[in-house]
Structure formats: structure tokens, C-alpha cells
Design a protein around this motif. Structure first.
Motif, PDB file in Angstrom:
ATOM      1  N   LYS A   1       1.805   0.243 -13.683  1.00  0.00           N
ATOM      2  CA  LYS A   1       1.561  -0.685 -12.584  1.00  0.00           C
ATOM      3  C   LYS A   1       1.593   0.042 -11.247  1.00  0.00           C
ATOM      4  O   LYS A   1       0.746  -0.202 -10.371  1.00  0.00           O
ATOM      5  CB  LYS A   1       2.604  -1.805 -12.602  1.00  0.00           C
ATOM      6  CG  LYS A   1       2.383  -2.848 -11.511  1.00  0.00           C
ATOM      7  CD  LYS A   1       3.421  -3.960 -11.585  1.00  0.00           C
ATOM      8  CE  LYS A   1       3.184  -4.997 -10.490  1.00  0.00           C
ATOM      9  NZ  LYS A   1       4.176  -6.090 -10.547  1.00  0.00           N
ATOM     10  N   ARG A   2       2.551   0.941 -11.053  1.00  0.00           N
ATOM     11  CA  ARG A   2       2.621   1.720  -9.821  1.00  0.00           C
ATOM     12  C   ARG A   2       1.382   2.600  -9.666  1.00  0.00           C
ATOM     13  O   ARG A   2       0.848   2.770  -8.562  1.00  0.00           O
ATOM     14  CB  ARG A   2       3.880   2.593  -9.837  1.00  0.00           C
ATOM     15  CG  ARG A   2       5.114   1.892  -9.287  1.00  0.00           C
ATOM     16  CD  ARG A   2       5.045   1.860  -7.767  1.00  0.00           C
ATOM     17  NE  ARG A   2       6.287   1.351  -7.231  1.00  0.00           N
ATOM     18  CZ  ARG A   2       6.417   0.196  -6.606  1.00  0.00           C
ATOM     19  NH1 ARG A   2       5.371  -0.590  -6.454  1.00  0.00           N
ATOM     20  NH2 ARG A   2       7.574  -0.188  -6.139  1.00  0.00           N
TER      21      ARG A   2
ATOM     22  N   ASN B   1      -1.528   0.327  -8.767  1.00  0.00           N
ATOM     23  CA  ASN B   1      -1.298  -0.176  -7.414  1.00  0.00           C
ATOM     24  C   ASN B   1      -1.662   0.872  -6.366  1.00  0.00           C
ATOM     25  O   ASN B   1      -2.275   0.564  -5.332  1.00  0.00           O
ATOM     26  CB  ASN B   1       0.167  -0.577  -7.261  1.00  0.00           C
ATOM     27  CG  ASN B   1       0.448  -1.275  -5.943  1.00  0.00           C
ATOM     28  OD1 ASN B   1       0.369  -2.480  -5.834  1.00  0.00           O
ATOM     29  ND2 ASN B   1       0.793  -0.495  -4.928  1.00  0.00           N
TER      30      ASN B   1
ATOM     31  N   ARG C   1       2.827  -2.000  -1.813  1.00  0.00           N
ATOM     32  CA  ARG C   1       3.352  -2.710  -2.967  1.00  0.00           C
ATOM     33  C   ARG C   1       3.044  -4.208  -2.949  1.00  0.00           C
ATOM     34  O   ARG C   1       3.229  -4.897  -3.944  1.00  0.00           O
ATOM     35  CB  ARG C   1       4.868  -2.521  -3.041  1.00  0.00           C
ATOM     36  CG  ARG C   1       5.655  -3.300  -2.005  1.00  0.00           C
ATOM     37  CD  ARG C   1       7.150  -3.132  -2.173  1.00  0.00           C
ATOM     38  NE  ARG C   1       7.564  -1.760  -1.942  1.00  0.00           N
ATOM     39  CZ  ARG C   1       8.823  -1.352  -2.099  1.00  0.00           C
ATOM     40  NH1 ARG C   1       9.740  -2.194  -2.501  1.00  0.00           N
ATOM     41  NH2 ARG C   1       9.144  -0.097  -1.859  1.00  0.00           N
TER      42      ARG C   1
ATOM     43  N   ILE D   1       0.224  -5.651  -2.822  1.00  0.00           N
ATOM     44  CA  ILE D   1      -1.038  -5.982  -3.471  1.00  0.00           C
ATOM     45  C   ILE D   1      -0.757  -6.835  -4.706  1.00  0.00           C
ATOM     46  O   ILE D   1       0.040  -6.442  -5.563  1.00  0.00           O
ATOM     47  CB  ILE D   1      -1.794  -4.706  -3.875  1.00  0.00           C
ATOM     48  CG1 ILE D   1      -2.227  -3.932  -2.631  1.00  0.00           C
ATOM     49  CG2 ILE D   1      -2.998  -5.039  -4.748  1.00  0.00           C
ATOM     50  CD1 ILE D   1      -2.886  -2.611  -2.928  1.00  0.00           C
TER      51      ILE D   1
ATOM     52  N   LEU E   1      -0.839  -7.936  -8.234  1.00  0.00           N
ATOM     53  CA  LEU E   1      -1.243  -7.199  -9.425  1.00  0.00           C
ATOM     54  C   LEU E   1      -0.319  -7.567 -10.569  1.00  0.00           C
ATOM     55  O   LEU E   1       0.907  -7.562 -10.410  1.00  0.00           O
ATOM     56  CB  LEU E   1      -1.168  -5.691  -9.157  1.00  0.00           C
ATOM     57  CG  LEU E   1      -1.580  -4.757 -10.288  1.00  0.00           C
ATOM     58  CD1 LEU E   1      -3.075  -4.864 -10.565  1.00  0.00           C
ATOM     59  CD2 LEU E   1      -1.200  -3.308  -9.953  1.00  0.00           C
TER      60      LEU E   1
ATOM     61  N   TYR F   1      -4.814  -4.594 -16.239  1.00  0.00           N
ATOM     62  CA  TYR F   1      -4.177  -5.139 -15.044  1.00  0.00           C
ATOM     63  C   TYR F   1      -5.204  -5.948 -14.269  1.00  0.00           C
ATOM     64  O   TYR F   1      -6.375  -5.585 -14.206  1.00  0.00           O
ATOM     65  CB  TYR F   1      -3.599  -4.019 -14.174  1.00  0.00           C
ATOM     66  CG  TYR F   1      -2.353  -3.421 -14.772  1.00  0.00           C
ATOM     67  CD1 TYR F   1      -1.091  -3.853 -14.380  1.00  0.00           C
ATOM     68  CD2 TYR F   1      -2.445  -2.453 -15.760  1.00  0.00           C
ATOM     69  CE1 TYR F   1       0.046  -3.325 -14.950  1.00  0.00           C
ATOM     70  CE2 TYR F   1      -1.307  -1.920 -16.345  1.00  0.00           C
ATOM     71  CZ  TYR F   1      -0.062  -2.362 -15.934  1.00  0.00           C
ATOM     72  OH  TYR F   1       1.064  -1.851 -16.518  1.00  0.00           O
TER      73      TYR F   1
ATOM     74  N   SER G   1      -5.994  -8.035 -10.575  1.00  0.00           N
ATOM     75  CA  SER G   1      -5.620  -8.213  -9.171  1.00  0.00           C
ATOM     76  C   SER G   1      -6.496  -9.269  -8.518  1.00  0.00           C
ATOM     77  O   SER G   1      -7.714  -9.277  -8.698  1.00  0.00           O
ATOM     78  CB  SER G   1      -5.745  -6.892  -8.400  1.00  0.00           C
ATOM     79  OG  SER G   1      -5.457  -7.094  -7.020  1.00  0.00           O
TER      80      SER G   1
ATOM     81  N   ASP H   1       7.194  -0.980 -16.439  1.00  0.00           N
ATOM     82  CA  ASP H   1       6.774  -1.537 -15.145  1.00  0.00           C
ATOM     83  C   ASP H   1       7.933  -2.240 -14.455  1.00  0.00           C
ATOM     84  O   ASP H   1       8.186  -2.055 -13.263  1.00  0.00           O
ATOM     85  CB  ASP H   1       5.626  -2.538 -15.338  1.00  0.00           C
ATOM     86  CG  ASP H   1       4.274  -1.873 -15.526  1.00  0.00           C
ATOM     87  OD1 ASP H   1       4.167  -0.655 -15.302  1.00  0.00           O
ATOM     88  OD2 ASP H   1       3.320  -2.589 -15.892  1.00  0.00           O
TER      89      ASP H   1
ATOM     90  N   CYS I   1       9.291  -0.774 -11.031  1.00  0.00           N
ATOM     91  CA  CYS I   1       8.831  -1.517  -9.852  1.00  0.00           C
ATOM     92  C   CYS I   1       9.944  -2.409  -9.337  1.00  0.00           C
ATOM     93  O   CYS I   1      10.178  -3.502  -9.858  1.00  0.00           O
ATOM     94  CB  CYS I   1       7.592  -2.347 -10.201  1.00  0.00           C
ATOM     95  SG  CYS I   1       6.187  -1.337 -10.711  1.00  0.00           S
TER      96      CYS I   1
END
Length: 291
Positions: free
Chosen positions: A14-15, A18, A40, A42, A44, A55, A57, A216, A220
Motif C-alpha cells: 500500500k505504501r 501510494n 498519505r 490519498i 486508497l 488497489y 483509488s 499494510d 501504514c
């Protein structure tokens, strides 16, 4: 000192996604202050299980009004930039009314698995994973179900004993970097000759999906405070049990498909690593080698 995932020099997927999305926003926004989207923040989230790591968004829909531009137009601009500048890590699509779908390529997932399962001295070539995120402990987390904790501990212990047996039988060469953690001493053959992920059984894919999800949440910090870690741990434990009941390692697989057996052992390496982080870092419970 507790063993933490970030010491492996890896990041969550995820990072990773992102970061690439953040770098692509400028192609379709007039002013970052106007959009209210920074790093961060955003939007998602990981898609549901479908044997792929996906993923989604909705950033284009969030900023379309402030940019006075249709969400689909913004999404297509972001997706185009992301496709051209992500070093073939992802397959990117736009879905009406403006969703951006980012699907990991098999080679990207294989590199991520390699990063977490092979001795860190082997990881110097993984330039696409530069982020190191600290896993924060929650000293105030209240345990609610002792049976759930036992089941998580059991899954961890089971992974450990299976890996020790595989090492003794020389099916895989392991390094003991910690009295409770095994890592592979050599690269695991995650990809086949066609550069597709060797692990394509539905229960292998489901375990990978759960592993990605928990990592994740561990890495995160923006989502960590709202996670029910007992539920996360038991979901991963059940995914492991489901995998172990249907995906053999010894017998015919060991004889005729040693690369597949090693790939499945690689999933056990990551599973025991992640379960230990959940138990010790988030639940404050010892991860026992034996029960």
C-alpha cells in the motif's frame, strides 16, 4: 527487543502504490493546496480477494470538483503517468466513474515476497522498495478472547516447526536470525519460466492476500489505530490453516516439484514473521516456538 518488519528494509505494498500515486497527482492538478491531497491522504484501499493483489483509488473523484475537470479525465491522466513511470511494477486501469485500479504484476509481488523472506543481506538489489516504516506498538490494546490468541500462537508455532523440519530435510536452506524467526538463506523461486507467480492455487493466493493486508496495516500508521488486531491475527491464522490443508509440501510435491515446495515454504516464512509482529508488537503476547 521485539523483532519488527521494518528492520528487513521492506515496505508495505500500500505504501509503495501510494508513493507512485502521489508522484502522479501533479499531472492533473493545478494546485496541491486546492486539492487537499498530500502524500498519505490519498484515498486508497486493497480490493477484495480475486487471486490478484489489487488497489483501488478514488482520488480523481475527490479532486474533480476543485480542479473543475471530469473525474474520468483526471483518472486517465493519473493512470497514464503511473503506467509510464512505475517501472512496470503495476498494471493500471481506469473504471467509470473515475476509479483507478492498480494491480501488481507477478514480478512485483515476487520481489516483495523475496524482500521479506530472504536474509536481508540478499536484498540490496531491490531498489523499488526504499521505504522503511516503523511499526508502532499499542500498549493500550485490550485482549478479549484467549482462545483466539491461542489459535494465533498455534499457527505461528506450526509454521516454525514446519520450517525447522524442512531445513533438517534440506528442502530449503534457512538462516536463524533470531531464536524465533527463520529466513531463507537463498532466493526462493517465486516465478516460473514464464515469469508468472508459481503459487497460483486459490488457497495460496488467499494466504498472500491476507499477508499483504496485514503488512499494510502493520506498516501504514494512518490505519493502524482502527485495526482489531485479534481479528486480523485470526484471519491470517485461518488463511494459513486453509493453505496448509490443501497445499502440500512433502511427498509428491517435494519429489517432482521442489521449486513449488520451496515457494510454499516461503509463504510459511512470511506467515510466521507477520504473526509474530501481530502477537508481540500489537497484542503484547509472546510468540511461542512450541505449544
Amino acid at each position: 527487543m521485539l523483532y519488527k518488519l521494518h528492520l528487513m528494509g521492506c515496505t508495505s505494498i500500500k505504501r509503495l502504490v501510494n508513493g507512485y500515486l502521489a508522484s502522479s497527482l501533479g499531472v492533473s492538478t493545478n494546485n496541491e493546496e486546492v486539492t487537499g491531497i498530500k502524500g498519505r491522504n490519498i484515498p486508497l484501499y486493497q480490493g477484495g480477494y480475486n487471486q490478484k493483489i489489487l488497489y483501488i483509488s478514488g482520488v480523481a473523484m475527490r479532486i474533480s470538483k476543485s480542479q473543475n475537470s471530469p473525474a474520468m479525465k483526471i483518472a486517465e491522466a493519473i493512470a497514464g503517468h503511473l503506467s509510464q513511470n512505475s517501472n512496470s511494477l503495476f498494471n493500471v486501469q481506469v473504471v467509470s466513474p473515475g476509479w483507478i485500479y492498480v494491480e501488481l504484476m507477478d514480478s512485483t509481488l515476487a520481489d516483495w515476497l523475496h524482500c521479506f523472506t530472504v536474509n536481508r543481506n540478499e536484498n540490496s538489489d531491490l531498489e523499488q522498495f526504499p521505504l522503511k516504516e516503523k511499526i508502532t506498538c499499542d500498549p493500550h490494546y485490550q485482549l478479549t478472547n484467549s482462545l483466539t490468541i491461542f489459535n494465533i500462537q498455534y499457527a505461528y508455532s506450526r509454521c516454525f516447526s514446519l520450517l525447522r523440519l524442512a531445513h533438517q530435510e534440506r528442502l530449503i536452506e534457512l538462516d536463524i536470525t533470531d531464536v524465533k524467526i527463520f529466513l531463507s538463506a537463498k532466493a526462493i523461486p517465486w516465478l516460473n519460466s514464464g515469469q508468472k507467480l508459481r503459487l497460483n492455487h486459490p488457497d495460496e493466493s488467499f494466504l498472500i492476500h491476507q499477508l499483504v493486508k496485514v503488512v499494510d496495516n502493520l506498516v501504514c500508521t494512518d490505519s493502524g489505530s482502527s485495526i482489531n488486531w485479534e481479528k486480523a491475527g485470526i484471519n491470517l491464522s485461518q488463511a494459513f490453516e486453509r493453505f496448509w490443508s490443501s497445499c502440500r509440501i512433502w511427498g509428491e510435491v517435494k519429489i517432482h516439484s521442489p521449486e513449488l515446495a520451496q515457494g510454499r515454504l516461503g509463504l510459511l516464512i512470511l506467515t510466521q514473521l507477520v504473526l509474530r509482529s501481530v502477537l508481540e508488537d500489537k497484542l503484547g503476547i509472546v510468540a511461542p516456538v512450541e505449544l
